[in-house]
Design a protein around this motif. Structure first.
Motif, PDB file in Angstrom:
ATOM      1  N   PRO A  24       0.820  -1.219   0.000  1.00 54.79           N
ATOM      2  CA  PRO A  24       0.000   0.000   0.000  1.00 54.79           C
ATOM      3  C   PRO A  24       0.856   1.273   0.000  1.00 54.79           C
ATOM      4  O   PRO A  24       0.414   2.320  -0.435  1.00 54.79           O
ATOM      5  CB  PRO A  24      -0.797  -0.107   1.309  1.00 54.79           C
ATOM      6  CG  PRO A  24      -0.761  -1.544   1.678  1.00 54.79           C
ATOM      7  CD  PRO A  24       0.537  -2.078   1.172  1.00 54.79           C
ATOM      8  N   ILE A  35       6.727  -7.318   4.954  1.00 60.37           N
ATOM      9  CA  ILE A  35       8.040  -7.972   4.925  1.00 60.37           C
ATOM     10  C   ILE A  35       9.020  -7.073   5.683  1.00 60.37           C
ATOM     11  O   ILE A  35       8.970  -5.846   5.526  1.00 60.37           O
ATOM     12  CB  ILE A  35       8.516  -8.174   3.469  1.00 60.37           C
ATOM     13  CG1 ILE A  35       7.480  -8.989   2.675  1.00 60.37           C
ATOM     14  CG2 ILE A  35       9.892  -8.814   3.419  1.00 60.37           C
ATOM     15  CD1 ILE A  35       7.745  -9.041   1.174  1.00 60.37           C
ATOM     16  N   GLU A  54       8.897  -0.798  -5.074  1.00 57.73           N
ATOM     17  CA  GLU A  54       7.702  -1.067  -4.281  1.00 57.73           C
ATOM     18  C   GLU A  54       6.556  -0.365  -4.996  1.00 57.73           C
ATOM     19  O   GLU A  54       6.622   0.836  -5.253  1.00 57.73           O
ATOM     20  CB  GLU A  54       7.885  -0.557  -2.849  1.00 57.73           C
ATOM     21  CG  GLU A  54       9.031  -1.265  -2.124  1.00 57.73           C
ATOM     22  CD  GLU A  54       9.168  -0.843  -0.667  1.00 57.73           C
ATOM     23  OE1 GLU A  54       8.143  -0.529  -0.026  1.00 57.73           O
ATOM     24  OE2 GLU A  54      10.313  -0.839  -0.179  1.00 57.73           O
ATOM     25  N   SER A  99       2.114   0.139  -5.760  1.00 54.14           N
ATOM     26  CA  SER A  99       0.762   0.037  -5.212  1.00 54.14           C
ATOM     27  C   SER A  99      -0.263  -0.059  -6.338  1.00 54.14           C
ATOM     28  O   SER A  99      -0.079   0.536  -7.392  1.00 54.14           O
ATOM     29  CB  SER A  99       0.471   1.286  -4.362  1.00 54.14           C
ATOM     30  OG  SER A  99      -0.925   1.405  -4.137  1.00 54.14           O
ATOM     31  N   LEU A 100      -1.328  -0.812  -6.088  1.00 47.58           N
ATOM     32  CA  LEU A 100      -2.431  -0.875  -7.058  1.00 47.58           C
ATOM     33  C   LEU A 100      -3.364   0.307  -6.846  1.00 47.58           C
ATOM     34  O   LEU A 100      -4.090   0.698  -7.740  1.00 47.58           O
ATOM     35  CB  LEU A 100      -3.242  -2.159  -6.881  1.00 47.58           C
ATOM     36  CG  LEU A 100      -2.554  -3.479  -7.186  1.00 47.58           C
ATOM     37  CD1 LEU A 100      -3.567  -4.601  -7.051  1.00 47.58           C
ATOM     38  CD2 LEU A 100      -1.933  -3.475  -8.561  1.00 47.58           C
ATOM     39  N   TYR A 102      -5.780   1.452  -1.065  1.00 47.52           N
ATOM     40  CA  TYR A 102      -6.593   0.564  -0.231  1.00 47.52           C
ATOM     41  C   TYR A 102      -5.656  -0.554   0.227  1.00 47.52           C
ATOM     42  O   TYR A 102      -4.554  -0.711  -0.301  1.00 47.52           O
ATOM     43  CB  TYR A 102      -7.777  -0.016  -1.027  1.00 47.52           C
ATOM     44  CG  TYR A 102      -7.396  -0.458  -2.408  1.00 47.52           C
ATOM     45  CD1 TYR A 102      -7.621   0.379  -3.506  1.00 47.52           C
ATOM     46  CD2 TYR A 102      -6.774  -1.689  -2.633  1.00 47.52           C
ATOM     47  CE1 TYR A 102      -7.247  -0.017  -4.785  1.00 47.52           C
ATOM     48  CE2 TYR A 102      -6.401  -2.084  -3.886  1.00 47.52           C
ATOM     49  CZ  TYR A 102      -6.643  -1.249  -4.969  1.00 47.52           C
ATOM     50  OH  TYR A 102      -6.275  -1.639  -6.223  1.00 47.52           O
ATOM     51  N   ASN A 129      -5.044  -8.162   1.828  1.00 46.51           N
ATOM     52  CA  ASN A 129      -4.452  -9.010   2.872  1.00 46.51           C
ATOM     53  C   ASN A 129      -3.060  -9.508   2.491  1.00 46.51           C
ATOM     54  O   ASN A 129      -2.335 -10.046   3.317  1.00 46.51           O
ATOM     55  CB  ASN A 129      -5.367 -10.208   3.159  1.00 46.51           C
ATOM     56  CG  ASN A 129      -6.589  -9.766   3.923  1.00 46.51           C
ATOM     57  OD1 ASN A 129      -6.518  -8.814   4.711  1.00 46.51           O
ATOM     58  ND2 ASN A 129      -7.714 -10.397   3.666  1.00 46.51           N
TER      59      ASN A 129
HETATM   60  C1  JET Z   1       7.627  -3.797   1.794  1.00 47.26           C
HETATM   61  O1  JET Z   1       6.361  -4.270   1.340  1.00 47.26           O
HETATM   62  C2  JET Z   1       5.619  -5.048   2.169  1.00 47.26           C
HETATM   63  O2  JET Z   1       5.976  -5.279   3.294  1.00 47.26           O
HETATM   64  C3  JET Z   1       4.349  -5.590   1.584  1.00 47.26           C
HETATM   65  O3  JET Z   1       3.580  -6.189   2.633  1.00 47.26           O
HETATM   66  C4  JET Z   1       2.218  -6.308   2.467  1.00 47.26           C
HETATM   67  C5  JET Z   1       1.435  -6.553   3.567  1.00 47.26           C
HETATM   68  C6  JET Z   1       0.046  -6.672   3.406  1.00 47.26           C
HETATM   69  C7  JET Z   1      -0.532  -6.554   2.165  1.00 47.26           C
HETATM   70  C8  JET Z   1       0.268  -6.337   1.071  1.00 47.26           C
HETATM   71  C9  JET Z   1      -0.339  -6.291  -0.289  1.00 47.26           C
HETATM   72  O4  JET Z   1      -0.313  -5.065  -0.898  1.00 47.26           O
HETATM   73  C10 JET Z   1      -1.458  -4.273  -0.740  1.00 47.26           C
HETATM   74  O5  JET Z   1      -2.244  -4.425   0.180  1.00 47.26           O
HETATM   75  C11 JET Z   1      -1.634  -3.249  -1.770  1.00 47.26           C
HETATM   76  C12 JET Z   1      -0.870  -3.092  -2.887  1.00 47.26           C
HETATM   77  N1  JET Z   1      -1.380  -2.042  -3.571  1.00 47.26           N
HETATM   78  N2  JET Z   1      -2.412  -1.522  -2.899  1.00 47.26           N
HETATM   79  C13 JET Z   1      -2.586  -2.265  -1.792  1.00 47.26           C
HETATM   80  C14 JET Z   1       1.662  -6.215   1.197  1.00 47.26           C
END
Ligand code: JET
Length: 242
Positions: A85, A114, A132, A134-135, A138, A141
């Protein structure tokens, strides 16, 4: 092109065996590999997460397991893509750029995310780029849905994947930076609604102009941010009258 997806839910990526992406794989246009992150765990419980330093709810995905997995999957270098996100918005321009690359690796986060050192570490690895993305604004999970979106958005741009490449030209968010015009097919009248006359006229210049005008009107109404982004020569004198 090779795309690797690393996830604790590999079955989430099953839809990629279908349709266009499935055909691209069969035709050898796309080498897509889905990996279960737990394959790189070493404990009996195949643990991939732990409690967050600093406290707070939820769990964080461990850097050591991700590191072992990504060292293997990124062995020859590549572009590490992490859906989150808090990432940069994924756009058609980004998809077009990614479609020209050799090797993409999508790391699907779950839980609270992560460990931040994973992205930080791979930014220092020669031959590896980290993004990194984002879509939208929002929260999901996990990253698997974003991985499906990214793979489809990129794969459909690969030469030979879409039957008629011309259909990629006039699309929403296409080169002109506008939303797509409305489309119609038979019957010419349906539910008391008629197809715009100009489209039945066979007058190609008029049809082209009508489509451009419709795209401008729609974009101005639904995405004024895109109209503002159009540079000066993105709009001609006629456009400014629409
Ligand atoms: C460093 O990156 C991380 O730690 C990624 O970790 C997570 C944790 C929970 C959910 C997500 C999935 O991405 C979205 O929710 C998302 C992407 N686009 N819009 C919403 C990813």
């Amino acid at each position: 092109m090779r795309i690797d997806v690393v996830t604790i839910f590999p079955e989430y990526l099953a839809p990629l065996d279908l349709s266009l992406v499935g055909k691209a794989r069969t035709a050898g246009l796309l080498d897509l590999r889905v990996h279960d992150l737990r394959a790189w765990t070493t404990d009996r419980h195949r643990t991939v997460d732990d409690t967050p330093f600093g406290g707070g709810a939820g769990m964080v995905m461990r850097p050591d397991v991700w590191g072992t997995a990504l060292d293997e999957v990124l062995a020859g270098g590549g572009h590490l893509l992490v859906p989150t996100p808090s990432g940069a918005p994924l756009t058609q321009r980004t998809a077009e750029r990614l479609a020209g690359e050799e090797h993409l690796v999508v790391a699907c986060g779950r839980y609270e995310g992560i460990d931040a050192r994973v992205a930080e570490h791979y930014r220092t690895v020669p031959g590896v780029q980290v993004s990194e993305f984002s879509l939208g604004d929002y929260v999901l999970n996990g990253g698997e849905v974003a991985a499906l979106v990214l793979v489809e958005a990129v794969a459909r741009l690969l030469p030979g994947v879409v039957g008629n490449p011309a259909s990629l030209v006039e699309e929403s968010h296409g080169a002109a930076g506008l939303l797509e015009y409305p489309v119609y097919t038979k019957p010419p009248s349906w539910a008391g609604l008629d197809v715009p006359e100009v489209l039945l006229s066979g007058h190609h210049a008029r049809i082209e102009r009508w489509r451009r005008d419709e795209a401008l009107v729609r974009t101005a109404a639904r995405r004024p941010d895109l109209v503002r982004a159009l540079d000066a020569d993105g709009l001609d004198a006629h456009d400014r009258t629409v």
